[in-house]
Each structure stands twice: as structure tokens, then as C-alpha cells.
Design a protein around this motif. Structure first.
Motif, PDB file in Angstrom:
ATOM      1  N   CYS A 101       0.829  -1.209   0.000  1.00 24.97           N
ATOM      2  CA  CYS A 101       0.000   0.000   0.000  1.00 24.97           C
ATOM      3  C   CYS A 101       0.862   1.256   0.000  1.00 24.97           C
ATOM      4  O   CYS A 101       0.553   2.228  -0.691  1.00 24.97           O
ATOM      5  CB  CYS A 101      -0.923   0.011   1.214  1.00 24.97           C
ATOM      6  N   VAL A 102       1.939   1.252   0.764  1.00 25.48           N
ATOM      7  CA  VAL A 102       2.830   2.409   0.804  1.00 25.48           C
ATOM      8  C   VAL A 102       3.481   2.617  -0.557  1.00 25.48           C
ATOM      9  O   VAL A 102       3.561   3.745  -1.060  1.00 25.48           O
ATOM     10  CB  VAL A 102       3.883   2.252   1.919  1.00 25.48           C
ATOM     11  N   THR A 103       3.925   1.534  -1.189  1.00 27.89           N
ATOM     12  CA  THR A 103       4.527   1.634  -2.523  1.00 27.89           C
ATOM     13  C   THR A 103       3.500   2.159  -3.530  1.00 27.89           C
ATOM     14  O   THR A 103       3.807   3.038  -4.337  1.00 27.89           O
ATOM     15  CB  THR A 103       5.054   0.262  -2.978  1.00 27.89           C
ATOM     16  N   ARG A 134       0.789   9.034  -6.016  1.00 26.15           N
ATOM     17  CA  ARG A 134       0.983  10.435  -5.657  1.00 26.15           C
ATOM     18  C   ARG A 134       1.674  11.199  -6.785  1.00 26.15           C
ATOM     19  O   ARG A 134       1.430  12.378  -6.981  1.00 26.15           O
ATOM     20  CB  ARG A 134       1.820  10.499  -4.384  1.00 26.15           C
ATOM     21  N   ILE A 143      -2.369  10.382   0.289  1.00 33.27           N
ATOM     22  CA  ILE A 143      -1.436  11.001   1.231  1.00 33.27           C
ATOM     23  C   ILE A 143      -1.912  10.804   2.664  1.00 33.27           C
ATOM     24  O   ILE A 143      -1.114  10.503   3.563  1.00 33.27           O
ATOM     25  CB  ILE A 143      -1.238  12.490   0.895  1.00 33.27           C
ATOM     26  N   LEU A 195       2.241   5.886   8.699  1.00 38.99           N
ATOM     27  CA  LEU A 195       3.515   6.336   9.250  1.00 38.99           C
ATOM     28  C   LEU A 195       3.378   7.009  10.617  1.00 38.99           C
ATOM     29  O   LEU A 195       4.373   7.171  11.313  1.00 38.99           O
ATOM     30  CB  LEU A 195       4.197   7.292   8.266  1.00 38.99           C
ATOM     31  N   ALA A 243       0.887   3.989  -2.889  1.00 40.01           N
ATOM     32  CA  ALA A 243       0.617   5.397  -2.576  1.00 40.01           C
ATOM     33  C   ALA A 243       1.707   6.298  -3.156  1.00 40.01           C
ATOM     34  O   ALA A 243       1.401   7.369  -3.698  1.00 40.01           O
ATOM     35  CB  ALA A 243       0.511   5.580  -1.068  1.00 40.01           C
ATOM     36  N   ARG A 244       2.958   5.889  -3.056  1.00 37.34           N
ATOM     37  CA  ARG A 244       4.059   6.691  -3.609  1.00 37.34           C
ATOM     38  C   ARG A 244       3.924   6.817  -5.127  1.00 37.34           C
ATOM     39  O   ARG A 244       4.142   7.889  -5.695  1.00 37.34           O
ATOM     40  CB  ARG A 244       5.406   6.067  -3.253  1.00 37.34           C
ATOM     41  N   VAL A 281      -6.263   2.184   5.534  1.00 39.26           N
ATOM     42  CA  VAL A 281      -5.647   2.188   4.203  1.00 39.26           C
ATOM     43  C   VAL A 281      -6.589   1.559   3.180  1.00 39.26           C
ATOM     44  O   VAL A 281      -6.758   2.073   2.074  1.00 39.26           O
ATOM     45  CB  VAL A 281      -4.285   1.474   4.233  1.00 39.26           C
ATOM     46  N   MET A 298      -1.046   7.317   3.667  1.00 43.51           N
ATOM     47  CA  MET A 298       0.380   7.191   3.979  1.00 43.51           C
ATOM     48  C   MET A 298       0.690   7.781   5.347  1.00 43.51           C
ATOM     49  O   MET A 298       1.421   7.187   6.145  1.00 43.51           O
ATOM     50  CB  MET A 298       1.226   7.892   2.913  1.00 43.51           C
TER      51      MET A 298
END
Length: 135
Positions: free
Chosen positions: A44-46, A52, A66, A73, A48-49, A95, A69
Motif C-alpha cells: 500500500c505504501v509503494t 501520488r 497522502i 507512518l 501510494a508513492r 488504508v 500514507m
């Protein structure tokens, strides 16, 4: 060395050692749902990057990504992370909800291209594909 500093160093060493152990055990999981769930938040973080920075993603979807993310974090959690199994549950739920919200405006193929994990995991999260509308 003061006793309080020694206690802090021991606690940090125990936490890092437990994370390393969990990481090694997770890498040895057989293919399947358990392995997919272990990689869900990092995927999910990947995603989101990637979303974005993608120009095809609308602004409100980028804001939702964002927020997702930042939620992952953030050190503040509804359920403390140190609780086994249920610790990351609030992160996963938030998420998933925010990615589903973003998926309403982001083209499905953009989301599928941004997802680094198993395609069936993101397909399950997004639900059935919406039929194309012609206006």
C-alpha cells in the motif's frame, strides 16, 4: 552507564530483534493469503508513492492517498502496534478504505499498474470492476 540508559538500550534491542525475527519468518511463508497479508501495508505504501506522482490521478484521490500514507507512518494509533496480530489492524482498515475511496476516481488500470504485490489482492480490495459508461 546509567541504569535507565541500559534499560532503554535493552528494550530497543529486543524490539529490533523481534522485528528481524518476524521479517525472516514472513519471508519464509508459503505463497498464499498469509504471505499476501504480511505484505499488504508495504504494498500500500509503494502504491501510494506511485499514485501520488501519477498525473492521471485526480487531486482528491492524491489527498486520500497522502492521508493513508500519513496514517500508516503516524506513531499514534487506535490500536497499539506492539499488540500481536491486531496491532496493525487499524492501519490496514484505514488504508483499505482510503484506497477504495481513491479507486472511485482513479482508472482501474492505473491502480493495477501501481500495485507491486499480488494482483488478486488489489482486485479483492477494489471489488468488481465497474462497467464503462458512455455519455
Amino acid at each position: 552507564m546509567p541504569g535507565w540508559l541500559q534499560a532503554i538500550l535493552i528494550a530497543v534491542a529486543v524490539v529490533v530483534a523481534s522485528w528481524l525475527l518476524l521479517f525472516l519468518l514472513a519471508r519464509r511463508l508459503p505463497e498464499g493469503l498469509a504471505k499476501d497479508l504480511v505484505g499488504f501495508l508495504p504494498d500500500c505504501v509503494t502504491t501510494a508513492r506511485v499514485l501520488r506522482k501519477d498525473p492521471r490521478v485526480p487531486r482528491r484521490a492524491k489527498i486520500a492517498v497522502i492521508v493513508a500514507m500519513l496514517w500508516v507512518l503516524s506513531p499514534i494509533d487506535l490500536i497499539p502496534e506492539f499488540l500481536p496480530v491486531i496491532g496493525p489492524l487499524d492501519d490496514v482498515i484505514v488504508v483499505a478504505l482510503l484506497l477504495r475511496y481513491a479507486a472511485r476516481t482513479v482508472p482501474r488500470e492505473v491502480l493495477l499498474d501501481a500495485w507491486p504485490g499480488s494482483p488478486h489482492m488489489i482486485e479483492r480490495l477494489l471489488g468488481a470492476a465497474r462497467p464503462a459508461t458512455t455519455d
